[in-house]
Scaffold this motif. Structure first.
Motif, PDB file in Angstrom:
ATOM      1  N   LEU A  77     -10.538 -13.459  -0.301  1.00 30.40           N
ATOM      2  CA  LEU A  77      -9.383 -12.967  -1.048  1.00 30.40           C
ATOM      3  C   LEU A  77      -8.067 -13.557  -0.550  1.00 30.40           C
ATOM      4  O   LEU A  77      -7.103 -13.659  -1.311  1.00 30.40           O
ATOM      5  N   THR A  78      -8.014 -13.936   0.722  1.00 33.17           N
ATOM      6  CA  THR A  78      -6.792 -14.528   1.274  1.00 33.17           C
ATOM      7  C   THR A  78      -6.836 -16.045   1.279  1.00 33.17           C
ATOM      8  O   THR A  78      -5.859 -16.690   1.658  1.00 33.17           O
ATOM      9  N   HIS A 121      -6.449   2.590   5.803  1.00 37.91           N
ATOM     10  CA  HIS A 121      -5.716   1.777   4.835  1.00 37.91           C
ATOM     11  C   HIS A 121      -4.907   0.704   5.559  1.00 37.91           C
ATOM     12  O   HIS A 121      -4.494   0.889   6.701  1.00 37.91           O
ATOM     13  N   SER A 124       1.699  -2.727   6.327  1.00 34.60           N
ATOM     14  CA  SER A 124       2.494  -3.871   5.871  1.00 34.60           C
ATOM     15  C   SER A 124       2.357  -5.077   6.802  1.00 34.60           C
ATOM     16  O   SER A 124       2.621  -6.206   6.399  1.00 34.60           O
ATOM     17  N   GLU A 127       0.623  -8.452   5.786  1.00 37.90           N
ATOM     18  CA  GLU A 127       1.326  -9.564   5.132  1.00 37.90           C
ATOM     19  C   GLU A 127       1.692 -10.628   6.155  1.00 37.90           C
ATOM     20  O   GLU A 127       1.650 -11.813   5.863  1.00 37.90           O
ATOM     21  N   GLY A 133       0.074 -11.364   0.095  1.00 38.84           N
ATOM     22  CA  GLY A 133      -1.083 -10.750  -0.550  1.00 38.84           C
ATOM     23  C   GLY A 133      -2.090 -10.173   0.430  1.00 38.84           C
ATOM     24  O   GLY A 133      -3.089  -9.591   0.025  1.00 38.84           O
ATOM     25  N   TYR A 135      -1.897  -7.598   2.355  1.00 37.59           N
ATOM     26  CA  TYR A 135      -2.002  -6.143   2.210  1.00 37.59           C
ATOM     27  C   TYR A 135      -3.017  -5.798   1.118  1.00 37.59           C
ATOM     28  O   TYR A 135      -3.933  -5.006   1.324  1.00 37.59           O
ATOM     29  N   ASN A 136      -2.877  -6.427  -0.048  1.00 35.77           N
ATOM     30  CA  ASN A 136      -3.791  -6.141  -1.150  1.00 35.77           C
ATOM     31  C   ASN A 136      -5.196  -6.665  -0.896  1.00 35.77           C
ATOM     32  O   ASN A 136      -6.170  -6.072  -1.368  1.00 35.77           O
ATOM     33  N   ALA A 137      -5.326  -7.744  -0.161  1.00 43.46           N
ATOM     34  CA  ALA A 137      -6.658  -8.263   0.162  1.00 43.46           C
ATOM     35  C   ALA A 137      -7.444  -7.267   1.002  1.00 43.46           C
ATOM     36  O   ALA A 137      -8.666  -7.174   0.889  1.00 43.46           O
ATOM     37  N   ARG A 139      -6.967  -3.928   0.962  1.00 44.44           N
ATOM     38  CA  ARG A 139      -7.157  -2.634   0.287  1.00 44.44           C
ATOM     39  C   ARG A 139      -8.612  -2.467  -0.130  1.00 44.44           C
ATOM     40  O   ARG A 139      -9.205  -3.347  -0.721  1.00 44.44           O
ATOM     41  N   HIS A 141     -11.003  -2.434   1.891  1.00 45.48           N
ATOM     42  CA  HIS A 141     -11.833  -3.076   2.911  1.00 45.48           C
ATOM     43  C   HIS A 141     -11.307  -2.776   4.313  1.00 45.48           C
ATOM     44  O   HIS A 141     -11.667  -3.464   5.261  1.00 45.48           O
TER      45      HIS A 141
END
Length: 173
Positions: A77-78, A121, A124, A127, A133, A135-137, A139, A141
């Motif tokens: 994802l990253t 979770h 920040s 990042e 991205g 942070y979202n990668a 989420r 996991h």
């Protein structure tokens, strides 16, 4: 949701294909410090891991665990080739058992008994370490937070077993 111990769903939630395995241990000596990889650590009741800066702050997040099988997903994802466990700042890396299934459950690693309290979770800081991205990668996991019910020694290679679980196979330890 409270389930009767005799319900079919409760039975399914207590059945695991095999025990998990503790693959890696990391201690955070101070906030933002590089994690120190160790082969063994002492879990302290209601506190966390001896030598970790979170130890003693709150029992519910005393130890953080990460699913080893999620590392390749986060890397994909990253857009990187691989991610070291220390990068994600969790204490324990486990494989072979679904950490999500341990939320609200007691489980044993080595001599210690832990209880999964909440999902871990991302913060920040991801990042910074994973790039835009990150942070979202992470989420979904980010792993699991746990409190120490019974202290004891944890060692890389120890089995991870849900308390009272039916385990079908044996780990490849």
């Amino acid at each position: 949701m409270i389930l009767s111990k005799n319900s079919p769903l409760a039975s399914l939630m207590q059945t695991f294909p095999r025990p998990g395995r503790l693959d890696w241990i990391g201690l955070r000596p101070a906030k933002r410090a590089v994690l120190i990889h160790v082969e063994a650590a002492q879990a302290i009741t209601s506190a966390g891991l001896e030598g970790d800066h979170y130890s003693g702050r709150t029992g519910n997040r005393g130890i953080t665990l990460l699913q080893a099988e999620h590392l390749p997903v986060i890397a994909a994802l990253t857009g990187v080739e691989g991610i070291a466990p220390a990068t994600l700042r969790r204490n324990l890396l486990v494989s072979g058992i679904n950490l999500s299934a341990l939320k609200g459950q007691r489980f044993q690693i080595g001599e210690a008994v832990l209880e999964g309290t909440s999902f871990a979770h991302p913060c920040s800081r991801m990042e910074e370490v994973l790039g835009p991205g990150g942070y979202n990668a992470l989420r979904g996991h980010g792993g699991l937070c746990a409190r120490v019910i019974q202290g004891g020694q944890l060692r890389v290679g120890d089995a991870v077993v849900a308390e009272g679980a039916d385990v079908i196979g044996s780990p490849d330890i």
